[in-house]
Design a protein around this motif. Structure first.
Motif, PDB file in Angstrom:
ATOM      1  N   SER A 187      20.494  12.922  11.633  1.00 36.53           N
ATOM      2  CA  SER A 187      19.966  13.296  10.332  1.00 36.53           C
ATOM      3  C   SER A 187      18.813  14.234  10.543  1.00 36.53           C
ATOM      4  N   THR A 188      18.474  15.197   9.394  1.00 32.90           N
ATOM      5  CA  THR A 188      17.457  16.235   9.528  1.00 32.90           C
ATOM      6  C   THR A 188      16.134  15.664   9.001  1.00 32.90           C
ATOM      7  N   SER A 189      15.981  14.456   8.623  1.00 32.59           N
ATOM      8  CA  SER A 189      14.887  13.863   8.064  1.00 32.59           C
ATOM      9  C   SER A 189      13.857  13.783   8.952  1.00 32.59           C
ATOM     10  N   SER A 190      12.349  13.862   8.694  1.00 32.69           N
ATOM     11  CA  SER A 190      11.375  14.015   9.570  1.00 32.69           C
ATOM     12  C   SER A 190      11.039  12.441   9.935  1.00 32.69           C
ATOM     13  N   ALA A 191      10.095  12.190  11.063  1.00 33.82           N
ATOM     14  CA  ALA A 191       9.820  10.759  11.277  1.00 33.82           C
ATOM     15  C   ALA A 191       9.186  10.052  10.113  1.00 33.82           C
ATOM     16  N   MET A 192       8.214  10.855   9.613  1.00 29.87           N
ATOM     17  CA  MET A 192       7.646  10.346   8.307  1.00 29.87           C
ATOM     18  C   MET A 192       8.373   9.652   7.347  1.00 29.87           C
ATOM     19  N   VAL A 193       9.577  10.360   6.963  1.00 31.19           N
ATOM     20  CA  VAL A 193      10.552   9.930   6.012  1.00 31.19           C
ATOM     21  C   VAL A 193      11.212   8.527   6.630  1.00 31.19           C
ATOM     22  N   ASP A 194      11.427   8.461   7.939  1.00 35.24           N
ATOM     23  CA  ASP A 194      12.044   7.364   8.519  1.00 35.24           C
ATOM     24  C   ASP A 194      11.264   6.224   8.281  1.00 35.24           C
ATOM     25  N   LEU A 195       9.877   6.582   8.722  1.00 36.58           N
ATOM     26  CA  LEU A 195       8.931   5.444   8.773  1.00 36.58           C
ATOM     27  C   LEU A 195       8.820   4.702   7.332  1.00 36.58           C
ATOM     28  N   VAL A 196       8.798   5.658   6.203  1.00 36.92           N
ATOM     29  CA  VAL A 196       8.743   4.927   4.951  1.00 36.92           C
ATOM     30  C   VAL A 196       9.806   4.341   4.306  1.00 36.92           C
ATOM     31  N   LYS A 197      10.845   4.829   4.788  1.00 33.78           N
ATOM     32  CA  LYS A 197      12.280   4.185   4.699  1.00 33.78           C
ATOM     33  C   LYS A 197      12.522   2.809   5.246  1.00 33.78           C
ATOM     34  N   SER A 198      12.064   2.629   6.453  1.00 34.64           N
ATOM     35  CA  SER A 198      12.005   1.549   7.498  1.00 34.64           C
ATOM     36  C   SER A 198      11.044   0.683   7.120  1.00 34.64           C
ATOM     37  N   ASN A 199       9.927   1.035   6.725  1.00 38.48           N
ATOM     38  CA  ASN A 199       8.766  -0.137   6.516  1.00 38.48           C
ATOM     39  C   ASN A 199       7.935   0.402   5.509  1.00 38.48           C
ATOM     40  N   PRO A 200       8.186   0.322   4.129  1.00 39.45           N
ATOM     41  CA  PRO A 200       7.286   0.688   2.924  1.00 39.45           C
ATOM     42  C   PRO A 200       6.105  -0.162   2.793  1.00 39.45           C
ATOM     43  N   LEU A 201       6.094  -1.336   3.321  1.00 42.79           N
ATOM     44  CA  LEU A 201       4.988  -2.305   3.265  1.00 42.79           C
ATOM     45  C   LEU A 201       3.610  -1.654   4.105  1.00 42.79           C
ATOM     46  N   ALA A 202       4.303  -1.168   5.211  1.00 37.51           N
ATOM     47  CA  ALA A 202       3.292  -0.712   6.292  1.00 37.51           C
ATOM     48  C   ALA A 202       2.498   0.727   5.701  1.00 37.51           C
ATOM     49  N   VAL A 203       3.150   1.457   4.976  1.00 37.31           N
ATOM     50  CA  VAL A 203       2.888   2.625   4.144  1.00 37.31           C
ATOM     51  C   VAL A 203       1.824   2.188   3.250  1.00 37.31           C
ATOM     52  N   ALA A 204       2.184   1.264   2.331  1.00 41.54           N
ATOM     53  CA  ALA A 204       1.535   0.541   1.096  1.00 41.54           C
ATOM     54  C   ALA A 204       0.152   0.182   1.887  1.00 41.54           C
ATOM     55  N   GLY A 205       0.209  -0.523   2.799  1.00 38.44           N
ATOM     56  CA  GLY A 205      -1.121  -1.136   3.500  1.00 38.44           C
ATOM     57  C   GLY A 205      -1.851   0.143   3.950  1.00 38.44           C
ATOM     58  N   GLY A 206      -1.220   0.980   4.738  1.00 35.17           N
ATOM     59  CA  GLY A 206      -2.189   2.181   5.300  1.00 35.17           C
ATOM     60  C   GLY A 206      -2.869   2.872   3.843  1.00 35.17           C
ATOM     61  N   VAL A 207      -2.235   3.084   2.887  1.00 35.91           N
ATOM     62  CA  VAL A 207      -2.826   3.610   1.577  1.00 35.91           C
ATOM     63  C   VAL A 207      -4.091   2.755   1.349  1.00 35.91           C
ATOM     64  N   VAL A 208      -3.861   1.347   1.116  1.00 35.04           N
ATOM     65  CA  VAL A 208      -4.899   0.501   0.899  1.00 35.04           C
ATOM     66  C   VAL A 208      -5.894   0.607   1.621  1.00 35.04           C
ATOM     67  N   VAL A 209      -5.874   0.570   3.017  1.00 36.17           N
ATOM     68  CA  VAL A 209      -6.861   0.856   4.030  1.00 36.17           C
ATOM     69  C   VAL A 209      -7.461   2.160   3.774  1.00 36.17           C
ATOM     70  N   LEU A 210      -6.829   3.316   3.611  1.00 35.47           N
ATOM     71  CA  LEU A 210      -7.442   4.497   3.375  1.00 35.47           C
ATOM     72  C   LEU A 210      -8.290   4.430   2.181  1.00 35.47           C
ATOM     73  N   GLY A 211      -7.862   3.948   1.087  1.00 33.37           N
ATOM     74  CA  GLY A 211      -8.670   3.827  -0.076  1.00 33.37           C
ATOM     75  C   GLY A 211     -10.013   3.062   0.218  1.00 33.37           C
ATOM     76  N   ALA A 212      -9.994   2.012   0.864  1.00 29.41           N
ATOM     77  CA  ALA A 212     -11.068   1.255   1.019  1.00 29.41           C
ATOM     78  C   ALA A 212     -12.255   1.680   1.939  1.00 29.41           C
ATOM     79  N   VAL A 213     -11.549   2.703   3.069  1.00 30.53           N
ATOM     80  CA  VAL A 213     -12.665   3.324   3.705  1.00 30.53           C
ATOM     81  C   VAL A 213     -13.240   4.679   3.017  1.00 30.53           C
ATOM     82  N   LEU A 214     -12.539   5.166   2.196  1.00 32.28           N
ATOM     83  CA  LEU A 214     -13.150   6.316   1.455  1.00 32.28           C
ATOM     84  C   LEU A 214     -14.047   5.681   0.257  1.00 32.28           C
ATOM     85  N   THR A 215     -13.590   4.646  -0.044  1.00 31.67           N
ATOM     86  CA  THR A 215     -14.736   3.959  -1.133  1.00 31.67           C
ATOM     87  C   THR A 215     -15.908   3.508  -0.483  1.00 31.67           C
ATOM     88  N   SER A 216     -15.806   2.811   0.664  1.00 31.64           N
ATOM     89  CA  SER A 216     -17.112   2.404   1.153  1.00 31.64           C
ATOM     90  C   SER A 216     -17.939   3.686   1.500  1.00 31.64           C
TER      91      SER A 216
END
Length: 89
Positions: free
Chosen positions: A34-63
């Motif tokens: 495949s010609t897709s990048s590693a980030m696309v593979d990560l999102v396709k394989s585990n979207p829950l981890a990406v959502a968790g990362g977004v939540v953590v990043l939002g919490a850090v920026l808010t604090s």
């Protein structure tokens, strides 16, 4: 005494490095399914981890924003107190 003593201009021999090219080895390109990048593979394989990362990043920026806002507020209160103390004298 404090003047630097420089050596004569031609005391050091000029050396030029000799570079010999390395022999080239022919390698076959790796077969990639495949010609897709590693980030696309990560999102396709585990979207829950990406959502968790977004939540953590939002919490850090808010604090961080909250810390800056609290510091600014306390400095404003301190400025008002110092101003009132200076005006009483």
């Amino acid at each position: 005494m404090f003047k630097p003593k420089y050596p004569a201009p031609d005391t050091y021999p000029v050396t030029r490095p000799t570079v010999t090219p390395a022999p080239r080895q022919e390698t076959a390109p790796a077969n990639r399914p495949s010609t897709s990048s590693a980030m696309v593979d990560l999102v396709k394989s585990n979207p829950l981890a990406v959502a968790g990362g977004v939540v953590v990043l939002g919490a850090v920026l808010t604090s961080m924003f909250l810390a800056v806002a609290l510091t600014a507020g306390s400095l404003a209160v301190l400025a008002v107190v110092i101003r009132s103390l200076m005006n009483q004298r």
